[in-house]
Design an enzyme around this catalytic site. Sequence first.
Site, short mmCIF file in Angstrom:
data_model
loop_
_atom_site.label_atom_id
_atom_site.label_comp_id
_atom_site.label_asym_id
_atom_site.label_seq_id
_atom_site.Cartn_x
_atom_site.Cartn_y
_atom_site.Cartn_z
N TYR A 61 -10.65 -0.73 1.53
CA TYR A 61 -9.60 -0.12 0.71
C TYR A 61 -9.76 1.40 0.69
O TYR A 61 -8.81 2.14 0.90
CB TYR A 61 -9.68 -0.70 -0.71
CG TYR A 61 -8.69 -0.12 -1.69
CD1 TYR A 61 -7.37 -0.56 -1.70
CD2 TYR A 61 -9.08 0.86 -2.60
CE1 TYR A 61 -6.46 -0.03 -2.61
CE2 TYR A 61 -8.18 1.39 -3.51
CZ TYR A 61 -6.87 0.94 -3.51
OH TYR A 61 -5.98 1.47 -4.40
N HIS A 65 0.82 -1.22 0.00
CA HIS A 65 0.00 0.00 0.00
C HIS A 65 0.86 1.26 0.00
O HIS A 65 0.48 2.28 0.57
CB HIS A 65 -0.98 0.01 1.19
CG HIS A 65 -2.13 -0.95 1.00
ND1 HIS A 65 -3.35 -0.57 0.50
CD2 HIS A 65 -2.22 -2.28 1.21
CE1 HIS A 65 -4.15 -1.62 0.43
NE2 HIS A 65 -3.48 -2.68 0.86
N THR A 66 2.00 1.18 -0.62
CA THR A 66 2.86 2.37 -0.74
C THR A 66 2.66 3.07 -2.07
O THR A 66 3.00 4.25 -2.19
CB THR A 66 4.35 1.99 -0.62
OG1 THR A 66 4.59 0.90 -1.48
CG2 THR A 66 4.71 1.60 0.81
N ASP A 67 2.13 2.37 -3.08
CA ASP A 67 2.11 2.98 -4.43
C ASP A 67 1.30 4.28 -4.48
O ASP A 67 1.76 5.28 -4.98
CB ASP A 67 1.67 1.97 -5.52
CG ASP A 67 0.35 1.27 -5.25
OD1 ASP A 67 -0.21 1.44 -4.14
OD2 ASP A 67 -0.12 0.55 -6.15
N GLU A 75 -7.04 -1.78 -17.76
CA GLU A 75 -7.66 -2.46 -16.60
C GLU A 75 -8.60 -1.50 -15.85
O GLU A 75 -9.70 -1.87 -15.47
CB GLU A 75 -6.57 -3.00 -15.67
CG GLU A 75 -7.14 -3.79 -14.51
CD GLU A 75 -6.24 -4.91 -14.03
OE1 GLU A 75 -5.25 -5.26 -14.73
OE2 GLU A 75 -6.52 -5.45 -12.95
N SER A 114 -3.99 -10.62 -14.76
CA SER A 114 -4.56 -9.53 -15.56
C SER A 114 -3.45 -8.70 -16.20
O SER A 114 -3.51 -8.39 -17.39
CB SER A 114 -5.50 -8.67 -14.72
OG SER A 114 -4.86 -8.17 -13.57
N ASP A 135 1.47 -3.80 -10.83
CA ASP A 135 1.40 -5.10 -11.49
C ASP A 135 2.02 -5.04 -12.88
O ASP A 135 2.85 -5.88 -13.26
CB ASP A 135 -0.06 -5.57 -11.62
CG ASP A 135 -0.72 -5.75 -10.26
OD1 ASP A 135 -0.02 -5.62 -9.24
OD2 ASP A 135 -1.94 -6.00 -10.23
P1 ADP Z 1 -5.20 -11.52 -10.86
O1 ADP Z 1 -4.69 -10.43 -11.74
O2 ADP Z 1 -4.69 -11.44 -9.47
O3 ADP Z 1 -4.97 -12.88 -11.44
P2 ADP Z 1 -7.67 -10.26 -11.52
O4 ADP Z 1 -9.06 -10.40 -10.99
O5 ADP Z 1 -7.04 -8.92 -11.51
O6 ADP Z 1 -6.76 -11.33 -10.75
O7 ADP Z 1 -7.62 -10.74 -13.03
C1 ADP Z 1 -8.18 -11.98 -13.40
C2 ADP Z 1 -9.08 -11.80 -14.63
O8 ADP Z 1 -8.25 -11.51 -15.78
C3 ADP Z 1 -9.81 -13.05 -15.00
O9 ADP Z 1 -11.04 -13.15 -14.28
C4 ADP Z 1 -10.04 -12.88 -16.50
O10 ADP Z 1 -11.13 -12.02 -16.75
C5 ADP Z 1 -8.79 -12.15 -16.94
N1 ADP Z 1 -7.74 -13.09 -17.44
C6 ADP Z 1 -6.42 -12.99 -17.17
N2 ADP Z 1 -5.73 -13.98 -17.78
C7 ADP Z 1 -6.62 -14.73 -18.44
C8 ADP Z 1 -6.52 -15.92 -19.23
N3 ADP Z 1 -5.36 -16.51 -19.47
N4 ADP Z 1 -7.67 -16.43 -19.73
C9 ADP Z 1 -8.85 -15.84 -19.50
N5 ADP Z 1 -8.99 -14.72 -18.76
C10 ADP Z 1 -7.91 -14.16 -18.22
MG MG Z 2 -5.07 -8.35 -11.42
#
Ligand code: ADP
Ligand code: MG
Length: 391
Positions: free
Chosen positions: A225, A38-40, A164, A132, A176
């Site tokens: 948050y 939580h520094t960003d 995003e 993501s 990220d």
């Molecule tokens: P994290 O980034 O921690 O994994 P997030 O909720 O930010 O979790 O991102 C996950 C979402 O990104 C998934 O629910 C999907 O919508 C999308 N996503 C990322 N990679 C893929 C993939 N390889 N196939 C399908 N969806 C993906």
């Molecule tokens: Mg994510």
Amino acid sequence: MPSESVLSELLAKFAATYGRDPAVVAYAPGRIEVLGNHTDYNEGYVLSAAIDYGTFFAAAPRDDGTARLTAGDIMETVEFPAAAPERSESASWSNYVKGCVALLGDRLGPPDRGFDAMFLGNVPLGSGLSSSAALECSAILALARLRGASLPKLDVAKMGQRAENEWAGVKCGLLDQASSVFGEKDALVMSDFRTCEFKPVSFPPDVCFLMCNTHAKHALVDGAYNERRDRCERAARFFAAALPHPVSALRDVSWDEWTEHHGDMDELDAKRSAHPIGEDERVLAGVELLREGDAAAFGRLMFESHESSRTYFENSCPELDAVVDAARGVPGVLGARLSGGGFGGSAVVLVERRAAETAAAALASAYARRFGSPCDVRAVSCSEGARVVRG
Ligand code: ADP
Ligand code: MG
């Protein structure tokens, strides 16, 4: 890079779906947050790393203006005009990529032709390893290259973050994407969120990380948050008035200044602000320790970081505390803390490489004894960042 088998599977599925080979393939890794929590948004520092799990994104140009995009794991395809993507309600995964397509259009001008694309990765979704960012950054690199463009790394990261924020509707900082883009093998990424500088810091080869995904998700995360952000802003305003030097964010406040003044503050503002202020100092100390190769002392900072989360920021939870408490007693473990936003998700454990396997088993079973089923534990290594791998 994840095993070549992910790439082979993607190439085979691409050929079967589109009847040809991709012209470009890009790869982007997931990330772990190692120190600096939580520094960003307080304009501070973070140590993170790109990991050896990631996403491949393959694309080939089309003669018309259509874009076809397939998620290679679920083999679902969406089709849209490449020059005018629109947000999808039903295939929410596609919005991460459509945002990238739209932002690339803003940057490079509307595309004169479409593409066929498919992506496949091995970052577990929604487990705190940032699948993501891996998806966004691999998509931007591949689709930019398809248009003959090569963007600066920071622009790729910022574009991914915007996709995003604005297209997937997820409020996230730049950490990220910056970690995915600036990652280097056997190094952590030191991020400065005031200057937007991202530098590698060598990491000792005889230690590695275990990521322990608790799958815990605690309610009211958005509310909690926002409360943390508000408290940090209020605390920064307090210090701006109380200190003789300029303070525009908590980054400008030292731990000594906090210690001297916290008695005059609103009690909860004081408590919350202690966390990012302490984290900034731990990151700076951690960089020095890594320069000296002192992984054991670095690990102690990780335990301190978790304690600060637990007591000051209150963004831990019983599941994360259980992993960290268990880690303290596991041979070879040097440090452990929650990784990411908190209130659930994953903990990151620093462990001597030779003890990694036994430590992973010990952590999983300690967790199972407490909660009935084990947490997912996987070893991750600091790895090279996002790049075009073909074309
Ligand atoms: P994290 O980034 O921690 O994994 P997030 O909720 O930010 O979790 O991102 C996950 C979402 O990104 C998934 O629910 C999907 O919508 C999308 N996503 C990322 N990679 C893929 C993939 N390889 N196939 C399908 N969806 C993906
Ligand atoms: Mg994510």
